[in-house]
Design an enzyme around this catalytic site. Sequence first.
Site, mmCIF file in Angstrom:
data_model
loop_
_atom_site.group_PDB
_atom_site.id
_atom_site.type_symbol
_atom_site.label_atom_id
_atom_site.label_comp_id
_atom_site.label_asym_id
_atom_site.label_seq_id
_atom_site.Cartn_x
_atom_site.Cartn_y
_atom_site.Cartn_z
ATOM 1 N N CYS A 88 0.817 -1.212 0.000
ATOM 2 C CA CYS A 88 0.000 0.000 0.000
ATOM 3 C C CYS A 88 0.852 1.264 0.000
ATOM 4 O O CYS A 88 0.321 2.370 -0.102
ATOM 5 C CB CYS A 88 -0.956 -0.010 1.187
ATOM 6 S SG CYS A 88 -2.140 -1.374 1.107
ATOM 7 N N HIS A 345 -9.025 4.425 -1.122
ATOM 8 C CA HIS A 345 -7.709 3.798 -1.102
ATOM 9 C C HIS A 345 -7.487 2.901 -2.310
ATOM 10 O O HIS A 345 -7.517 1.677 -2.209
ATOM 11 C CB HIS A 345 -7.551 3.010 0.209
ATOM 12 C CG HIS A 345 -6.189 2.424 0.405
ATOM 13 N ND1 HIS A 345 -5.043 2.920 -0.181
ATOM 14 C CD2 HIS A 345 -5.773 1.359 1.160
ATOM 15 C CE1 HIS A 345 -4.007 2.185 0.190
ATOM 16 N NE2 HIS A 345 -4.423 1.239 0.996
#
Lengths: 401, 495
Positions: A88, A345
Amino acid sequence: MASGIRDKVAILGMGCSLFGERWDCGPDDLMLEAFNEALADAGIGLRQIEAAWFGVCLEENNVGKTAGPLAQALRLPRIAATRVENACATGTEALRGAAYAVAAGAYDIVLALGVEKLKDTGYGGLPVRTRGVANDLWMPNATAPGAFAQLATAYAAKHGVAMADLKRAMARISVKSHANAALNPKAHLRNPITEADVLKAGTIAAPLGLYDCCGVSDGAACAILTTPEIARALRPSAEVVTIKALELSVSNGEEAGFHRWDGAHIATAREAGARAYAAAGITDPRRQIDMAEVHDCFSITEAVLMEDLGFSAPGRVIHDALDGVFDRDGALPVQPDGGLKCFGHPIGASGLRMVYELYLQIHGRAEGRQLKQVDLGLTHNLGGHPQQNVCAVSIVGRQGA
Amino acid sequence: MSESTPDHGLLATTRYLPRLRLERAEVLAQHRWMAPGLRALAKGQRTIASWDEDSVTMAVEAARSLQLASVAPTAGPVELTLVSTTLPFADRLNAGIVASAVGLAGDAVLRDVASSSRAALAELALALRRPAAAGAHWVVAAERRTPKPASAQEMVFGDGAAGAVVGTGAAIACHVASRSSHADLVDHFRQNGADHDYGWEERWVRDEGYMKIAVATIRGCLADAGVAASDIGHFAMPAPLARINDAVAKRLGIAATALVSAEHETVGDRGSAQPLAMLDAALRAAAPGALILVAAFGSGCDALLLRRTDVPCPGATPAPGRAETSYLRYLSFTGLIDLEWGMRAEMDNKTALTAAWRDHARASRFEGGRCGGCGTVQFPRSRVCVNPECNAQDRQEPLSVADLPARVLSHTSDFLAYTPNPPFQFGHVDFDSGARVLMEFADADADELKVGLPLRMVYRIKDFDRQRGFRRYFWKATPARGNNGATPAPREGAI
């Protein structure tokens, strides 16, 4: 002797797509949407870009391998392009590769672009996947909420606080991010919520409820980088925004396998933060940093990061969050754009999205959510799980700040 | 012959029961509309294996309790026989999975024995008749049958394991006599690949099977020993109907007070594990010098006569379990109903057999390493020590953490992850030795997990690969409940 990259790299232009469930868009559409905005912002042509860094994490779910998908989507003229992946924290990794190339003097103008198309899996949350054939033999197939929920149980035990108090502070963190995203036209989740909404929502991974978890989104974000000299020459009337520090720290298995880590903080965030502060000459982050975008994949992650990055004293984040320190009108606004929680996200894009918000705030272009004065800000991007991860910290500000 | 402490014989026995106890009334409640006759059987509870237990994992737990009682040698000549009619693999040495998990030496002689509910007793008698020089012999039996819903077997059967060790040492009992007979009287059967048993009328089994074949075999055994039936102190014999033992005992002249409970009210019939389980109960109740007769019927009969010594029985009896009131959960655990688990359950759990063998002790024996440089215990074992002040290379000695105490550092109950028994409970586990492992929890109740909760390790199924018909095993952490089944109090680290 290496001297870091402080003020050696300028951000010439940035772009960010709408984040959300972009059912009608493939990754190519998202990339082009972000790139067109950045190119127009930079005021240059495609052929002035000499090299590119491409961030995508779960390539098997969207674009496939290599940097080829970026080159194809933008029709880059056979320039050097590198694909990077650090879970991420991939977006910041793309930025880091591009920035170091400019700082090294290898190129004048480069592109960093991150994209993720997550909503092609058929279900909510992040895709399930193998952890590697040897790890699959013994490691729990943990979900992200399950992995980060560990922080909450360990934090409450370590500091001797009631879970109910911690959950209230976590709820306040989410309420704040929803309020900020309501003012952000590009955010995925723009509905204001209340503390009661958070506390009564269903449990995802105890003690995390639905509103403690960030959105899973499609999106892309990018930056065009150059030297401060070229930036000033190309855009004489614009403020020059430079990178002060771009630091990365990667777990080596110590947190996961050695008994020293308390399970209640992110060791790599402390490491990367300390290095970034040293590189940028910051000694009192709570006062010197004007705003921060941190990796709030879950409310508890944001909470512990406030302490790890020196914004709250150890064990004090519950009080600071409830006192509104991190609200848009607080002493240190955090996630003024809504954060991962509400902006969304799309993994490979998130690190660049954070810098995008900082860049807009410095330029005074954040519209309804514009903060009073931002000279210097921080982004923190985390890939992996609390016990085994990569943390990237950037400090970006006005030239000379 | 001395009755006190012979130096060869039966060294230990044990019973393992899964924690869940299905309420039979709940089973009846689901079937009453079509099978009201089940009411006669619907009393008490039966044990059910959790989704991650099978005959191999239950056998491992039985073998471990023999091992932890410090009577089972793992070195020297050792044989291990695994007995079950429900072995997970038709072609892969199931006993090898058990032996690897408990850390038996590589030169141990292993075998799987199947096909009969009396097989474990036959194996035990065989081991007891062999000369002492033959070495130690473990006989472990485990059973997890999945009867057809609404069958009598669904009520009567229970899941569990039992084990015995024969060898040189302080024996708790010694062999007096044993007899075996075979007769292809088919009281029930299960063809290879079939899911359920098919059985004939119990009254016929009683009259033509037990009353003739079993009685004759037992008589022969007693005659061999020169022992009168009235001298038998404990008579253990699994039977499908409760009153069969009474009738057999009466026919033989064994006192009614000698009958050993089959634990029907609390456990159920454990199939091939039942003779050893009943033997374990008999031994623990028997006074020094008492004669114990164990018989097992099935395609013939085995009878084993033992004499109890004054050596205390090592190990403990199973802790009370937890009542399970969801019949649907039982159906799902046994695969008798296919529920919609969502796309997260579609994950491909293919096992790389090369990688599995390369680090086989890691998963099978929970083997980590202890650094020769700084003493740090770590899992997995690696080339470079995890201690940042050490980082010594290639100094780690293998060390299993399977039997080491541990506690919870952090935990969650995850409702997003796929697991056959939601929520998925996992967390960081800190061993008192200093090792730390992110682990799944097994058999933990809702709200039972707390930071500092004492834990012990259990061997379980980690994942099923339904595409290829494979399953892989690993260790999970479970609350270290006392023998009364109570949750222990959290404690601070001792590091």
